[in-house]
Structure formats: C-alpha cells, structure tokens
Design a protein around this motif. Structure first.
Motif, mmCIF file in Angstrom:
data_model
loop_
_atom_site.group_PDB
_atom_site.id
_atom_site.type_symbol
_atom_site.label_atom_id
_atom_site.label_comp_id
_atom_site.label_asym_id
_atom_site.label_seq_id
_atom_site.Cartn_x
_atom_site.Cartn_y
_atom_site.Cartn_z
ATOM 1 N N UNK A 185 0.825 -1.210 0.000
ATOM 2 C CA UNK A 185 0.000 0.000 0.000
ATOM 3 C C UNK A 185 0.859 1.259 0.000
ATOM 4 N N UNK A 186 1.907 1.283 0.816
ATOM 5 C CA UNK A 186 2.791 2.450 0.831
ATOM 6 C C UNK A 186 3.517 2.616 -0.504
ATOM 7 N N UNK A 187 3.900 1.496 -1.115
ATOM 8 C CA UNK A 187 4.527 1.581 -2.433
ATOM 9 C C UNK A 187 3.559 2.145 -3.459
ATOM 10 N N UNK A 189 1.010 4.183 -2.866
ATOM 11 C CA UNK A 189 0.814 5.612 -2.582
ATOM 12 C C UNK A 189 1.996 6.425 -3.097
ATOM 13 N N UNK A 190 3.198 5.920 -2.860
ATOM 14 C CA UNK A 190 4.377 6.664 -3.316
ATOM 15 C C UNK A 190 4.435 6.744 -4.837
ATOM 16 N N UNK A 191 4.193 5.633 -5.505
ATOM 17 C CA UNK A 191 4.289 5.618 -6.961
ATOM 18 C C UNK A 191 3.220 6.484 -7.619
ATOM 19 N N UNK A 192 2.035 6.529 -7.025
ATOM 20 C CA UNK A 192 0.942 7.273 -7.652
ATOM 21 C C UNK A 192 0.911 8.743 -7.257
ATOM 22 N N UNK A 193 1.415 9.092 -6.069
ATOM 23 C CA UNK A 193 1.266 10.458 -5.576
ATOM 24 C C UNK A 193 2.576 11.237 -5.460
ATOM 25 N N UNK A 194 3.680 10.552 -5.307
ATOM 26 C CA UNK A 194 4.938 11.260 -5.030
ATOM 27 C C UNK A 194 6.026 11.015 -6.079
ATOM 28 N N UNK A 195 6.071 9.834 -6.663
ATOM 29 C CA UNK A 195 7.172 9.481 -7.561
ATOM 30 C C UNK A 195 7.097 10.264 -8.860
ATOM 31 N N UNK A 196 8.256 10.543 -9.425
ATOM 32 C CA UNK A 196 8.316 11.205 -10.731
ATOM 33 C C UNK A 196 7.931 10.207 -11.820
ATOM 34 N N UNK A 197 7.465 10.683 -12.969
ATOM 35 C CA UNK A 197 7.110 9.757 -14.057
ATOM 36 C C UNK A 197 8.262 8.845 -14.460
ATOM 37 N N UNK A 198 9.475 9.361 -14.436
ATOM 38 C CA UNK A 198 10.625 8.539 -14.811
ATOM 39 C C UNK A 198 10.839 7.399 -13.823
ATOM 40 N N UNK A 199 10.758 7.702 -12.518
ATOM 41 C CA UNK A 199 10.912 6.653 -11.510
ATOM 42 C C UNK A 199 9.775 5.653 -11.595
ATOM 43 N N UNK A 200 8.562 6.132 -11.785
ATOM 44 C CA UNK A 200 7.399 5.253 -11.864
ATOM 45 C C UNK A 200 7.490 4.312 -13.071
ATOM 46 N N UNK A 201 8.077 4.786 -14.160
ATOM 47 C CA UNK A 201 8.134 4.004 -15.398
ATOM 48 C C UNK A 201 8.938 2.722 -15.241
ATOM 49 N N UNK A 202 9.914 2.707 -14.329
ATOM 50 C CA UNK A 202 10.670 1.471 -14.136
ATOM 51 C C UNK A 202 10.400 0.818 -12.786
ATOM 52 N N UNK A 266 -3.740 -1.514 -6.031
ATOM 53 C CA UNK A 266 -3.983 -0.279 -5.287
ATOM 54 C C UNK A 266 -3.504 0.937 -6.069
ATOM 55 N N UNK A 267 -2.378 0.798 -6.756
ATOM 56 C CA UNK A 267 -1.863 1.899 -7.561
ATOM 57 C C UNK A 267 -2.840 2.264 -8.674
ATOM 58 N N UNK A 268 -3.389 1.258 -9.337
ATOM 59 C CA UNK A 268 -4.362 1.534 -10.400
ATOM 60 C C UNK A 268 -5.614 2.205 -9.844
ATOM 61 N N UNK A 269 -6.067 1.751 -8.677
ATOM 62 C CA UNK A 269 -7.276 2.333 -8.082
ATOM 63 C C UNK A 269 -7.016 3.767 -7.644
ATOM 64 N N UNK A 270 -5.871 4.026 -7.037
ATOM 65 C CA UNK A 270 -5.553 5.386 -6.585
ATOM 66 C C UNK A 270 -5.447 6.328 -7.775
ATOM 67 N N UNK A 271 -4.844 5.869 -8.864
ATOM 68 C CA UNK A 271 -4.742 6.704 -10.062
ATOM 69 C C UNK A 271 -6.096 6.974 -10.701
ATOM 70 N N UNK A 272 -7.081 6.098 -10.432
ATOM 71 C CA UNK A 272 -8.409 6.296 -10.993
ATOM 72 C C UNK A 272 -9.231 7.334 -10.218
ATOM 73 N N UNK A 273 -8.770 7.745 -9.037
ATOM 74 C CA UNK A 273 -9.480 8.784 -8.282
ATOM 75 C C UNK A 273 -9.412 10.094 -9.077
ATOM 76 N N UNK A 274 -10.530 10.785 -9.286
ATOM 77 C CA UNK A 274 -10.518 12.014 -10.092
ATOM 78 C C UNK A 274 -9.548 13.063 -9.546
ATOM 79 N N UNK A 275 -8.830 13.695 -10.438
ATOM 80 C CA UNK A 275 -7.878 14.724 -10.050
ATOM 81 C C UNK A 275 -8.577 15.910 -9.405
ATOM 82 N N UNK A 276 -9.859 16.104 -9.727
ATOM 83 C CA UNK A 276 -10.598 17.234 -9.159
ATOM 84 C C UNK A 276 -10.703 17.138 -7.647
ATOM 85 N N UNK A 277 -10.753 15.905 -7.098
ATOM 86 C CA UNK A 277 -10.798 15.752 -5.648
ATOM 87 C C UNK A 277 -9.495 16.225 -5.017
#
Length: 395
Positions: A185-187, A189-202, A266-277
C-alpha cells in the motif's frame, strides 16, 4: 482422423465461408455496399458462425460421450459444417438482416459462456459437498471440526481434527498480509502520488516482476536462504527453535510474493481517483499528505479492499511456499519459529499416492477443500460489507 485435424478442417471451412459469403453478397449488390442492409463483413461472419459453432458443439459433446471412433466424428463434423454453410448461404442476399442475426448469435453465445462458468462453479461446490457427505458418514463431524489432533492413518485409528490446519493457515496468512499490505500500500501511494514519471516508469514494472516468479522458486528461496537466516540470527539466539522451517519463514516469503498483488491493484485504483478531488483539497489548504489520507485513500477504499481480499485469498490458497518454508507439522502454537502446516498442504498430501479413494483419510481432502471455500467466501462477504458500509457514508 484425429480430432485436431477435424477442428482444423472445420475452422478452414468457416474461414472459406466468411470470404464466400462476403464476396457473394457484394456480387449480388453489384459491388455497391450501400445497397446492403448490413456491412459486408456481417454476411461473412453469419456464414462462418453457422459453419463452425454447431460443429464445435458436436465435437465437444462427442469428446465427452465418445459413442464411436474419431473417423465417424470427422464425417459427422464435416456434414454438419457443410449443412450449416449451405443453410447460411441460402439466406445470403442484399436484404438479409445479417447484422441482427450475428449480434443475436453472439449475445446468446456470451450468455451460454457465462452459464458455463456458473455451472462449473456449481459443479465444483456440489462435488465437494457430495464427497464431504461421504466423509462425514464415516467420520464424526464433531471430531473433524473440533479435534485438535491431525494424525491420518490408513487402516484405522485416524484422528482428523482440522483445528491445527486452520490455525496454521490463518497464522501464516496473517504474517504474510502483515508484510504485504503495508509495503504494497505504501509503495502504491508513493508511486501514484509522489514518484516522478521517470521513476514510476521502471519502479512499477520492477515490483510486478515479483508476481511472475513461480511459487516453487519462492519456496526454494524460503528453504535455502530465509529459513536458515531466521534460524541462525533469531530463533536460536532467542531460544525459540532450531528448525529453518517455520511459520515466520513461510509468512515472510509469502508476504514478499503478495506485494505486487496489493501494490499494483492499489496503484491503479488510486490513479483512478478524479484529479478534481485532489485539486479541491489542495485548494482548501490541505497538504499533500492530508489530501492522500483524507481524500484519495477514502475514495479508493473499495478498490484497496478488493486488492487486500485478493492477496488474502492468494495467501490462504498457497501450497508450495508452505511445504518448503513451514514444513508439514500439524500443530497449534504461538511460537512463529515452529514448523506448522496449512489446509492446502494436507489436501495435496491426502490425495497423493496410491490410496483408497473411499477411505475417510482420502475423503477428508474434500472436507478440507469445502472448509477452505467457506473461509474464502466469508472473506468476500466481509469485504463486501465493508465496501457497502463505506459507500453509504461517503456518497
């Protein structure tokens, strides 16, 4: 003629029927597809389906009943395929509603496939119920559900209490979930909310590699590396045991295996939360961590619960890691450095080898399987209750 060749001939006829029907209707329309009721491909699919589908059902039924040899099957299959093609060709003309027929055909085919899935599930449950009933005719259910000793002996005198197996299953699964849920879960959250696109890509593909490793490899890792390390650095110095096979060994390795199940979903679900929230919370003065804790995670809770449920079901049903990491001792205790076993391991052991299928020592495997099914079903019911209760409050 082998069944494989029969299937290939039927599929070849279906492909030929597709192109014949398509070219025939275009020729009847003078090459102008605008004069057709449906697109030309629908006329081709109509002929292909009437050629292949009835024949495939015939082959499937024949494979189960086997009333005659494969040569007779090949002849009948070709006759049915040719009859289906001729029937479909006889109705092929520019005014024929091919699209309606094809879509109706596909809809009923999808319904049939869904019914097969439901019937398969019902068949599995009924088979377990039937064999479990035979088991309880030979062995008291009170001793099975409340017995604290597991000692099967072919020939008589068996003690088949399930409590040690249930305890080992829940104990190992608890340790595995205690490892996988926080890390996963912490991984996520970090990948979806804090990590840069480059870090997330690998980083995300690297985590998901864990899900592709065979469980036997995890079991060998537990047997050769994790077990001896826990024994030498923790169990023996603390006086808690001398064996490399233990609940802690299997739980830790299984928890590592379950990390991608929790993290990826969890990462996919967190990314599906609308950005407007997120934007609304940040606009009201919330920090990023407050936005994650009070807005994003509550909105993603149903999906996260589903990910945790999947990980729990996977942990309860695991076998190889437990065999190699936790041993096969059916006992109850609180020491995590002792060897224990699970329900799935004993199901395999009771059905392995040259045994009398009618003996209670063999039939007990079905009672164990039914118990495991009930436990998993209970997890689903609890998760569904949590999700519904949360949605009522949140929405």
């Amino acid at each position: 003629m082998p069944v494989t060749w029969t299937l290939l001939l039927v599929l070849a006829l279906a492909v030929a029927g597709y192109y014949i029907g398509r070219s025939r209707v275009l020729s009847a329309a003078g090459g102008d597809s605008r004069r057709l009721h449906s697109r030309p491909s629908y006329y081709g699919w109509n002929i292909a389906m009437f050629t292949a589908v009835p024949t495939l059902f015939l082959i499937a039924i024949w494979s189960v009943l086997r009333p005659a040899g494969p040569t007779v099957l090949a002849v009948l299959a070709l006759i049915v395929a040719a009859a289906g093609m001729a029937f479909a060709l006889s109705r092929t003309n520019p005014d024929f509603r091919a699209r309606n027929v094809v879509e109706t055909f596909v809809r009923y085919l999808l319904i049939l496939c869904s019914m097969i899935a439901i019937a398969t599930t019902a068949g599995i449950v009924l088979s377990m119920l039937f064999e479990t009933g035979n088991f309880f005719k030979q062995y008291p259910w009170q001793d099975f559900f409340f017995g604290t000793t597991w000692s099967p002996r072919f020939g008589g005198g068996s003690q088949l209490g399930i409590l040690p197996l249930v305890w080992g299953t829940l104990y190992i699964s608890f340790i595995a979930l205690a490892v996988s849920i926080p890390i996963g879960l912490f991984a996520a959250i970090y990948l979806s909310e804090y990590a840069s696109p480059r870090l997330r890509s690998w980083a995300k593909p690297a985590i998901e590699i864990l899900a592709g490793i065979p469980t036997i490899v995890y079991g060998l890792f537990a047997l050769i590396t994790v077990g001896p390390m826990l024994r030498d650095y923790f169990a023996q110095p603390l006086g808690l045991g001398n064996s490399g096979s233990s609940v802690m060994t299997a739980g830790l390795v299984m928890g590592i295996m379950l990390i991608p199940f929790v993290s990826s979903l969890s990462d996919d679900i967190i990314n599906a939360v609308p950005q407007s929230l997120r934007d609304g919370a940040l606009g009201l003065g919330s920090t990023q961590s407050e936005t994650v804790r009070k807005v994003v995670l509550p909105a993603a809770l149903p999906g996260i619960v589903g990910a945790i449920l999947l990980a729990a079901s996977r942990a309860i049903g695991e076998t190889m890691i437990v065999v190699l990491g936790a041993g096969a001792a059916a006992q109850m205790g609180l020491n995590p450095f002792e060897a224990m076993t699970t329900i799935t391991v004993k199901i395999v052991s009771q059905l392995t080898g040259d045994t009398d299928f009618a003996a209670p020592e063999t039939l007990v495997a079905f009672a164990l399987g039914l118990t495991l099914f009930v436990i998993t079903l209970g997890l689903n019911i609890v998760a569904l209750y949590v999700v519904r209760k949360y949605r009522e409050q949140y929405e």
